[in-house]
Design a protein around this motif. Structure first.
Motif, PDB file in Angstrom:
ATOM      1  N   ILE A  49      -8.121  -3.335  -5.454  1.00 37.16           N
ATOM      2  CA  ILE A  49      -7.701  -3.853  -6.754  1.00 37.16           C
ATOM      3  C   ILE A  49      -6.224  -4.196  -6.642  1.00 37.16           C
ATOM      4  O   ILE A  49      -5.435  -3.399  -6.128  1.00 37.16           O
ATOM      5  CB  ILE A  49      -7.911  -2.810  -7.879  1.00 37.16           C
ATOM      6  CG1 ILE A  49      -9.390  -2.409  -7.997  1.00 37.16           C
ATOM      7  CG2 ILE A  49      -7.379  -3.337  -9.222  1.00 37.16           C
ATOM      8  CD1 ILE A  49     -10.339  -3.506  -8.445  1.00 37.16           C
ATOM      9  N   ASN A  52      -3.830  -9.290  -4.621  1.00 36.70           N
ATOM     10  CA  ASN A  52      -4.446  -9.670  -3.352  1.00 36.70           C
ATOM     11  C   ASN A  52      -5.963  -9.738  -3.442  1.00 36.70           C
ATOM     12  O   ASN A  52      -6.599 -10.605  -2.872  1.00 36.70           O
ATOM     13  CB  ASN A  52      -4.031  -8.666  -2.275  1.00 36.70           C
ATOM     14  CG  ASN A  52      -4.577  -7.264  -2.580  1.00 36.70           C
ATOM     15  OD1 ASN A  52      -5.692  -6.928  -2.225  1.00 36.70           O
ATOM     16  ND2 ASN A  52      -3.779  -6.460  -3.279  1.00 36.70           N
ATOM     17  N   GLY A  95      -2.475  -0.287  -2.480  1.00 31.38           N
ATOM     18  CA  GLY A  95      -3.791   0.275  -2.185  1.00 31.38           C
ATOM     19  C   GLY A  95      -3.876   0.880  -0.793  1.00 31.38           C
ATOM     20  O   GLY A  95      -4.428   1.963  -0.609  1.00 31.38           O
ATOM     21  N   GLU A  99      -2.239   4.704  -2.569  1.00 30.10           N
ATOM     22  CA  GLU A  99      -3.483   5.313  -3.052  1.00 30.10           C
ATOM     23  C   GLU A  99      -4.462   5.680  -1.924  1.00 30.10           C
ATOM     24  O   GLU A  99      -5.079   6.733  -1.960  1.00 30.10           O
ATOM     25  CB  GLU A  99      -4.176   4.357  -4.040  1.00 30.10           C
ATOM     26  CG  GLU A  99      -5.375   4.941  -4.766  1.00 30.10           C
ATOM     27  CD  GLU A  99      -4.991   5.760  -5.982  1.00 30.10           C
ATOM     28  OE1 GLU A  99      -4.830   5.191  -7.061  1.00 30.10           O
ATOM     29  OE2 GLU A  99      -4.869   6.976  -5.826  1.00 30.10           O
ATOM     30  N   ALA A 123       5.316  -4.302  -3.225  1.00 35.25           N
ATOM     31  CA  ALA A 123       5.325  -4.008  -4.666  1.00 35.25           C
ATOM     32  C   ALA A 123       3.902  -3.816  -5.182  1.00 35.25           C
ATOM     33  O   ALA A 123       2.949  -4.322  -4.606  1.00 35.25           O
ATOM     34  CB  ALA A 123       5.966  -5.162  -5.425  1.00 35.25           C
ATOM     35  N   PHE A 124       3.794  -3.077  -6.262  1.00 36.07           N
ATOM     36  CA  PHE A 124       2.560  -3.055  -7.033  1.00 36.07           C
ATOM     37  C   PHE A 124       2.646  -4.255  -7.960  1.00 36.07           C
ATOM     38  O   PHE A 124       3.228  -4.166  -9.048  1.00 36.07           O
ATOM     39  CB  PHE A 124       2.487  -1.805  -7.927  1.00 36.07           C
ATOM     40  CG  PHE A 124       2.146  -0.513  -7.251  1.00 36.07           C
ATOM     41  CD1 PHE A 124       0.919  -0.330  -6.636  1.00 36.07           C
ATOM     42  CD2 PHE A 124       3.028   0.559  -7.294  1.00 36.07           C
ATOM     43  CE1 PHE A 124       0.592   0.890  -6.064  1.00 36.07           C
ATOM     44  CE2 PHE A 124       2.702   1.778  -6.720  1.00 36.07           C
ATOM     45  CZ  PHE A 124       1.484   1.943  -6.099  1.00 36.07           C
ATOM     46  N   THR A 127       0.349  -4.488 -11.439  1.00 37.90           N
ATOM     47  CA  THR A 127       0.781  -3.575 -12.503  1.00 37.90           C
ATOM     48  C   THR A 127       2.269  -3.765 -12.831  1.00 37.90           C
ATOM     49  O   THR A 127       2.914  -2.859 -13.339  1.00 37.90           O
ATOM     50  CB  THR A 127       0.504  -2.108 -12.129  1.00 37.90           C
ATOM     51  OG1 THR A 127       1.013  -1.885 -10.809  1.00 37.90           O
ATOM     52  CG2 THR A 127      -0.967  -1.796 -12.176  1.00 37.90           C
ATOM     53  N   THR A 132       6.297   0.524  -4.021  1.00 36.03           N
ATOM     54  CA  THR A 132       5.231   1.049  -3.151  1.00 36.03           C
ATOM     55  C   THR A 132       5.891   1.732  -1.954  1.00 36.03           C
ATOM     56  O   THR A 132       7.128   1.704  -1.836  1.00 36.03           O
ATOM     57  CB  THR A 132       4.330  -0.086  -2.624  1.00 36.03           C
ATOM     58  OG1 THR A 132       5.104  -0.883  -1.698  1.00 36.03           O
ATOM     59  CG2 THR A 132       3.791  -0.959  -3.740  1.00 36.03           C
TER      60      THR A 132
ATOM     61  N   GLU B 243     -14.691   8.749  -9.892  1.00 37.53           N
ATOM     62  CA  GLU B 243     -14.289   7.346 -10.008  1.00 37.53           C
ATOM     63  C   GLU B 243     -15.363   6.479  -9.340  1.00 37.53           C
ATOM     64  O   GLU B 243     -15.718   5.400  -9.841  1.00 37.53           O
ATOM     65  CB  GLU B 243     -12.919   7.104  -9.368  1.00 37.53           C
ATOM     66  CG  GLU B 243     -12.370   5.738  -9.721  1.00 37.53           C
ATOM     67  CD  GLU B 243     -11.150   5.340  -8.889  1.00 37.53           C
ATOM     68  OE1 GLU B 243     -10.887   5.961  -7.844  1.00 37.53           O
ATOM     69  OE2 GLU B 243     -10.474   4.377  -9.281  1.00 37.53           O
TER      70      GLU B 243
HETATM   71  C1  LIG Z   1      -7.225   4.587  -9.417  1.00 39.24           C
HETATM   72  C2  LIG Z   1      -6.402   3.480  -9.935  1.00 39.24           C
HETATM   73  N1  LIG Z   1      -5.112   3.709 -10.162  1.00 39.24           N
HETATM   74  C3  LIG Z   1      -4.350   2.720 -10.633  1.00 39.24           C
HETATM   75  C4  LIG Z   1      -4.877   1.478 -10.860  1.00 39.24           C
HETATM   76  C5  LIG Z   1      -4.019   0.392 -11.438  1.00 39.24           C
HETATM   77  N2  LIG Z   1      -3.658  -0.599 -10.439  1.00 39.24           N
HETATM   78  C6  LIG Z   1      -4.233  -1.808 -10.436  1.00 39.24           C
HETATM   79  S1  LIG Z   1      -3.608  -2.810  -9.288  1.00 39.24           S
HETATM   80  C7  LIG Z   1      -2.477  -1.657  -8.826  1.00 39.24           C
HETATM   81  C8  LIG Z   1      -1.433  -1.907  -7.804  1.00 39.24           C
HETATM   82  C9  LIG Z   1      -1.706  -2.985  -6.900  1.00 39.24           C
HETATM   83  O1  LIG Z   1      -0.698  -3.030  -5.937  1.00 39.24           O
HETATM   84  P1  LIG Z   1      -1.087  -3.506  -4.520  1.00 39.24           P
HETATM   85  O2  LIG Z   1      -2.193  -2.719  -3.993  1.00 39.24           O
HETATM   86  O3  LIG Z   1       0.128  -3.569  -3.670  1.00 39.24           O
HETATM   87  O4  LIG Z   1      -1.644  -4.980  -4.803  1.00 39.24           O
HETATM   88  P2  LIG Z   1      -0.865  -6.283  -5.290  1.00 39.24           P
HETATM   89  O5  LIG Z   1      -1.118  -6.424  -6.734  1.00 39.24           O
HETATM   90  O6  LIG Z   1       0.570  -6.095  -4.993  1.00 39.24           O
HETATM   91  O7  LIG Z   1      -1.476  -7.367  -4.498  1.00 39.24           O
HETATM   92  C10 LIG Z   1      -2.646  -0.500  -9.532  1.00 39.24           C
HETATM   93  C11 LIG Z   1      -1.807   0.694  -9.364  1.00 39.24           C
HETATM   94  C12 LIG Z   1      -6.254   1.304 -10.602  1.00 39.24           C
HETATM   95  N3  LIG Z   1      -6.850   0.135 -10.793  1.00 39.24           N
HETATM   96  N4  LIG Z   1      -6.971   2.309 -10.132  1.00 39.24           N
END
Ligand SMILES: Cc1ncc(C[n+]2csc(CCOP(=O)(O)OP(=O)(O)O)c2C)c(N)n1
Ligand code: SF4
Ligand SMILES: [Mg+2]
Lengths: 249, 509
Positions: A49, A52, A95, A99, A123-124, A127, A132, B243
Motif C-alpha cells: 500500500i 507505488n 512498506g 512496516e 518518504a511515506f 500518507t 521513513t 489484519e
Molecule cells: C498497517 C497499516 N499502517 C499504516 C497504513 C497507512 N499507510 C498507507 S500508505 C503508507 C505509507 C506508504 O509509504 P511507502 O511505503 O514508502 O509508499 P509510497 O507512498 O511512498 O510509495 C502508510 C503508512 C496502512 N495502510 N496500513
C-alpha cells in the motif's frame, strides 16, 4: 506487435511522478517477455500500500493488492503455491524498510524466486510525507530535522547474502527495463531498488539524480560491497552507482 | 467398569509415554479411554500429570478423584493425596529404584498386571511403543508381583486413540489440504507437529514463516494461486493475524484458520485450557465482512467439521475460523470410526490460467480499485448477503448437536469440547436434561431459538469469565440466560465429571 497491458483505471499519480516511468519500464519488460514466448497469464504482480502500489490498477496482469508492509510474504505464497508464475512484488520504502522489514530479511534468506521492486522515495508519500528509514539525515519535515542516519538497504541485502541486488534510475527507462527483466529471469530472490523522487514530499532528491552514474553488471562480492558503500543515502556529494550491484553466478 | 488412573511426575520422565502405553493396553481390549494432560510450561522438572479414564462405556471426560496413583516422583503422592478415592492403589517409583529410566515401564507393567493383562498384551504394544525394550518387558513381567487382581474383559470394539489435533490433521489431509502454515504456539503447536510428521507421505507442504503476520499473508498468497490452505495459531498469534483476516474478508481469498485457545489475556497460561477466545473469533478484524466460526467437541465431529470448513471456505470465499481449546487439542479420545470425507476441489479462477485480480482495497468486479459510492454500497451488500446464504447451507449440516434426554424441559447450552463432560454426565447420571452443543457459532442456526422455545429452564456451561456464549445467544435470540444458571469455570482446568455432576444436580431438580 506490442501487447497493450494497460487497464481502464484512471491513473491517479501526480503529473510527472517517476512512478509513470516505472510503469512504462515494467510494461516494456512484460511485453518483451511475452514476445519471447511467455503468456500474459504467466505473470503475477503483488503490491503493498502506498503511491507505488497503485501500479496494481494499471497493469492488466493477475495479481493481489496486499496489505501495507506485507507484499513480500504474499508474493512468496503465490510463488510457492504456483511455481510456474513469474511473480513481481512492488513496495515503497515505508512498506519494505519500516512496516515489513522482517519479511525482507527472511525473504532474502529463503531465496524464493520472486522479484522485489522497491520504489524508494525516502518518504511515506501516500500518507503525506512522513519520514521513513531511508529519509536523509538532516532533512527538514515541517520544521523538524531528521536526526537519524538512514538505513543503507543495499548493504543490508548484501549482509544477508542476497544473490541479486540492483539499483535503478527511473529516468533511464531502458536500463530500468533491462534490470527488472534480468531480475525476473534470475532464479532466486532479487532485490531491485529504484531511486524514485517524490515531486511533493522529497523534491530534494533531485540533487541525488545529478550524482547517478552507471556501473557495469557486477558479479564479484567484494566489488558489490565497495559499490554499496559509495552512497550513504544522505550525501548530496557522493556518487550514486546505478546498475546490477551484485548478481551471484 | 470405570477407573481413573493418575500418572504424575516431572517433565521429561516420560509421563506421556507410559500414559500412551497403558491407554493402548486397554483400548486394544476394546475399552474406551479418555486421557487428560496437565502439564506446565517448562521442559524439564516441575509437576506434570495425566489422568486416564478407562471405561467399558463411552467416555470423553475424566474425574478428579482417582483409583490408581502412579508416582514417578515423591511429589506426585504429596500433591494428589487429596484426590484419592477410598481404597485407591498407589504405585511408587521407589519400588523400582534400581531400574533408573526404565522405572516408568516397570510401573506400567505393575499397573497392567493388576488389571490381569497377560505378557503377550504387553509385548504387542511394546512392538510399536518400545521396540528395543521387549526383553526387559518380558523379564519384568515375570518378576513383578501384584496383590490385587481385577478381571479384564475382551470387548468387541475397534478403538483408535486420537487427540484433537491429530483428528484435525487427519481430517484436513483427507479433505485434500495442500498447505499448512503455522508459527509455534501452544496449544496449536501439536497440529503443526502432526502435519510436519505427515508431510512426507502426503501431497502436503508445511511451512513455518517468520511470524504469524507472515503466516497469514503467505497463506493468502498460496490460496490465491489455487490451493487448499490452512493456518493455525493461538491467542496472541491470532491477534497478529487479524489484519490478514480483514484482508481475507475484503479480497475474498478463501482461508481456514485453526485457533486453539488457552487462558489469556496476553501470554496468560500457555499450557492450560480456556474458552475465552470466542469473542475474538467472532469479532476480530476491522470493517464488516462475513465469516464462519465453528467449534468441534470431539475427534469424530472435528473430522467432519474440518471437511465442511474447507468446503464452505471455497464455496463462499470467506475466512473460516475453526475454534478449539487445549482441552480438545491435547486430550486423547477414543475414536470408533473415521468418517468418510469428500475431497474438496478448487473451482474458482486461478492465476496462470486466467487473469485474476484480488484486492485489499474496495474494488470493481475486475479487481481494480474503486471509490465510487454506489459500488462501495453494492459491494458491502453483496458481502453481507453471503451470511444468509451461508446460514442456509449450514442449516443442512447439523449446526448443533443434542445429547441427553431429548424431550427434557431442562436445556444446557455449551460449545467446543465442554460438550463431552456434559454428555457423559447425562449418559451415566439420573439428571433430567439435554445438552445443545452449538457447533456453528457464526452464522447462528435458527434451530437454537426453537430449542429455547421448547425449554423451561435454560443453563449454560462454558470455560470463561464473562459467559461469552450467553452473550452470543442473547444477541441472536433475545433470550438471556439468568446469571444463576451459568456454570463458568476459568482456572485453566477443564470441567471434571464429578465436579460438574454436583453442580448440575444442585441446579437441576
Ligand atoms: C498497517 C497499516 N499502517 C499504516 C497504513 C497507512 N499507510 C498507507 S500508505 C503508507 C505509507 C506508504 O509509504 P511507502 O511505503 O514508502 O509508499 P509510497 O507512498 O511512498 O510509495 C502508510 C503508512 C496502512 N495502510 N496500513
Ligand atoms: S505524492 Fe509523490 S510519489 Fe505519490 S504520486 Fe505524487 S509525486 Fe508520486
Ligand atoms: Mg515511499
Amino acid at each position: 506487435m506490442t501487447k497493450d497491458i494497460s487497464t481502464k483505471s484512471q491513473i491517479t499519480w501526480c503529473p510527472g511522478c517517476p512512478n509513470f516511468l516505472i510503469l512504462e519500464a515494467v510494461k516494456r519488460v512484460i511485453n518483451e517477455l511475452i514476445k519471447e514466448g511467455n503468456k500474459q497469464e504467466d505473470f503475477c504482480i503483488v503490491t503493498d500500500i502506498g503511491c507505488n502500489s497503485k501500479i496494481y490498477d494499471y497493469l492488466n496482469l493477475s495479481g493481489v493488492y496486499g496489505l501495507h508492509g506485507r507484499a513480500v510474504p504474499l508474493a512468496e505464497g503465490i510463488k510457492i503455491g504456483n511455481p510456474k508464475l513469474k511473480v513481481l512484488a512492488f513496495q515503497g520504502d515505508g512498506g519494505a524498510y519500516a512496516e515489513g522489514i522482517e519479511h525482507l530479511i527472511h525473504a532474502i534468506r529463503k531465496n524464493t524466486d520472486i522479484s522485489l521492486i522497491i520504489h524508494n522515495n525516502e518518504a511515506f508519500s501516500l500518507t503525506t510525507g512522513q519520514p521513513t528509514p531511508t529519509t536523509p539525515f538532516g532533512k527538514k519535515i515541517k520544521n523538524e530535522e531528521i536526526k537519524l542516519e538512514p538505513l543503507n538497504p543495499i548493504k543490508l541485502a548484501l549482509s544477508l547474502n542476497a544473490k541479486f541486488v540492483a539499483r535503478c534510475n527511473p529516468y533511464d527507462i531502458e536500463d530500468t527495463k533491462r534490470i527488472i527483466k534480468k531480475s525476473i529471469l534470475f532464479k532466486g530472490f532479487s532485490f531491485v531498488e529504484i531511486i524514485q523522487k517524490c515531486l511533493i514530499f522529497s523534491p530534494e532528491m533531485s540533487i541525488f539524480e545529478k550524482n547517478f552514474y552507471k556501473i557495469e553488471d557486477n558479479k564479484r562480492l567484494e566489488n558489490a560491497w565497495e559499490i554499496a558503500n559509495q552512497w550513504n543515502y544522505s550525501s548530496t556529494e557522493q556518487k550514486i552507482p546505478i546498475g546490477i550491484i551484485y548478481e551471484k553466478n | 467398569m470405570k477407573y481413573h488412573i493418575l500418572i504424575g511426575g516431572k517433565a521429561g520422565q516420560g509421563i506421556n509415554k507410559i500414559s500412551s502405553f497403558i491407554s493402548k493396553l486397554f483400548s486394544e481390549k476394546g475399552y474406551y479411554i479418555f486421557n487428560y494432560r496437565d502439564y506446565q510450561s517448562l521442559i524439564r522438572g516441575g509437576h506434570n500429570f495425566n489422568i486416564i479414564c478407562v471405561s467399558e462405556g463411552k467416555i470423553s471426560s475424566c474425574e478428579k478423584k482417582i483409583d490408581f496413583l502412579v508416582c514417578l516422583d515423591e511429589r506426585t503422592k504429596e500433591i494428589h493425596k487429596e484426590d484419592l478415592k477410598k481404597n485407591a492403589v498407589i504405585l511408587e517409583a521407589k519400588e523400582f529404584e534400581n531400574l533408573k529410566i526404565d522405572v516408568n515401564i516397570a510401573l506400567s507393567i505393575k499397573l497392567g498386571k493388576i488389571f490381569s493383562f497377560e505378557k503377550k498384551d504387553f509385548l504387542k504394544i511394546a512392538e510399536k511403543e518400545f521396540p528395543n525394550k521387549k526383553d526387559l518387558i518380558s523379564d519384568l513381567y515375570d518378576k513383578i508381583e501384584t496383590k490385587e487382581k481385577l478381571p479384564l474383559k475382551k470387548l468387541n470394539k475397534n478403538i483408535e486413540l486420537i487427540d484433537g489435533s491429530k483428528s484435525v490433521a487427519k481430517g484436513s489431509i483427507e479433505s485434500g489440504l495442500n498447505f499448512y502454515l503455522g508459527y509455534p504456539m501452544t496449544p496449536s503447536t501439536s497440529l503443526l507437529n502432526y502435519f510436519k510428521e505427515y508431510e512426507k507421505e502426503n501431497s502436503l507442504r508445511v511451512l513455518q514463516p517468520e511470524s504469524e503476520i507472515s503466516v497469514i499473508n503467505t497463506a493468502l498468497g498460496i490460496s490465491f494461486s489455487g490451493n487448499l490452505v490452512m493456518v493455525g495459531t493461538s491467542g496472541g498469534g491470532f491477534d497478529l493475524m487479524t489484519e490478514g483476516l480483514s484482508f481475507a474478508g475484503q479480497s475474498e481469498i478463501p482461508l481456514v484458520i485453526y485457533l486453539a485457545s488457552r487462558p489469556g489475556p496476553s501470554t496468560g497460561v500457555p499450557t492450560y485450557t480456556s474458552q475465552g477466545d470466542l469473542n475474538l473469533a467472532l469479532f476480530s478484524g476491522h470493517g464488516e465482512f462475513p465469516r464462519i466460526v465453528l467449534s468441534p467437541g470431539y475427534p469424530e465431529q472435528a473430522i467432519k467439521k474440518i471437511n465442511e470448513s474447507f468446503f464452505l471456505a471455497e464455496k463462499f470465499r470467506v475466512p473460516v475460523i475453526f475454534l478449539t481449546e487445549k482441552n480438545f487439542a491435547e486430550s486423547l479420545f477414543s475414536l470408533e470410526k473415521f468418517p468418510k470425507l469428500k475431497k474438496i476441489k478448487i473451482e474458482r479462477e486461478i492465476p496462470g490460467e486466467q487473469i485474476v485480480k484480488n484486492s485489499s482495497y474496495e474494488h470493481l468486479s475486475n479487481g481494480e480499485t474503486t471509490e465510487n459510492e454506489e459500488q462501495i454500497k453494492e459491494n458491502n451488500k453483496k458481502r453481507i448477503k453471503k451470511e444468509k446464504e451461508i446460514l442456509e447451507e449450514i442449516e443442512k449440516m447439523s449446526p448443533i448437536e443434542i445429547f441427553g434426554k431429548k424431550d427434557s424441559k431442562n436445556l444446557i447450552f455449551c460449545f467446543g469440547s465442554t460438550v463431552n463432560v456434559i454428555k457423559d454426565i447425562l449418559t451415566y447420571e439420573k439428571i433430567d436434561a439435554k445438552v445443545v452443543q452449538i457447533i456453528y457459532l457464526k452464522p447462528f442456526s435458527k434451530k437454537i431459538k426453537e430449542e429455547i422455545k421448547k425449554s423451561k429452564n435454560i443453563f449454560i456451561v462454558e470455560q470463561n469469565v464473562t459467559s461469552q456464549l450467553s452473550r452470543l445467544i442473547k444477541e441472536n435470540t433475545l433470550y438471556e440466560i439468568p446469571e444463576k444458571n451459568r456454570i463458568l469455570k476459568y482456572n485453566g482446568r477443564p470441567f471434571f465429571y464429578d465436579e460438574l455432576k454436583e453442580e448440575l444436580k444442585k441446579r437441576i431438580k
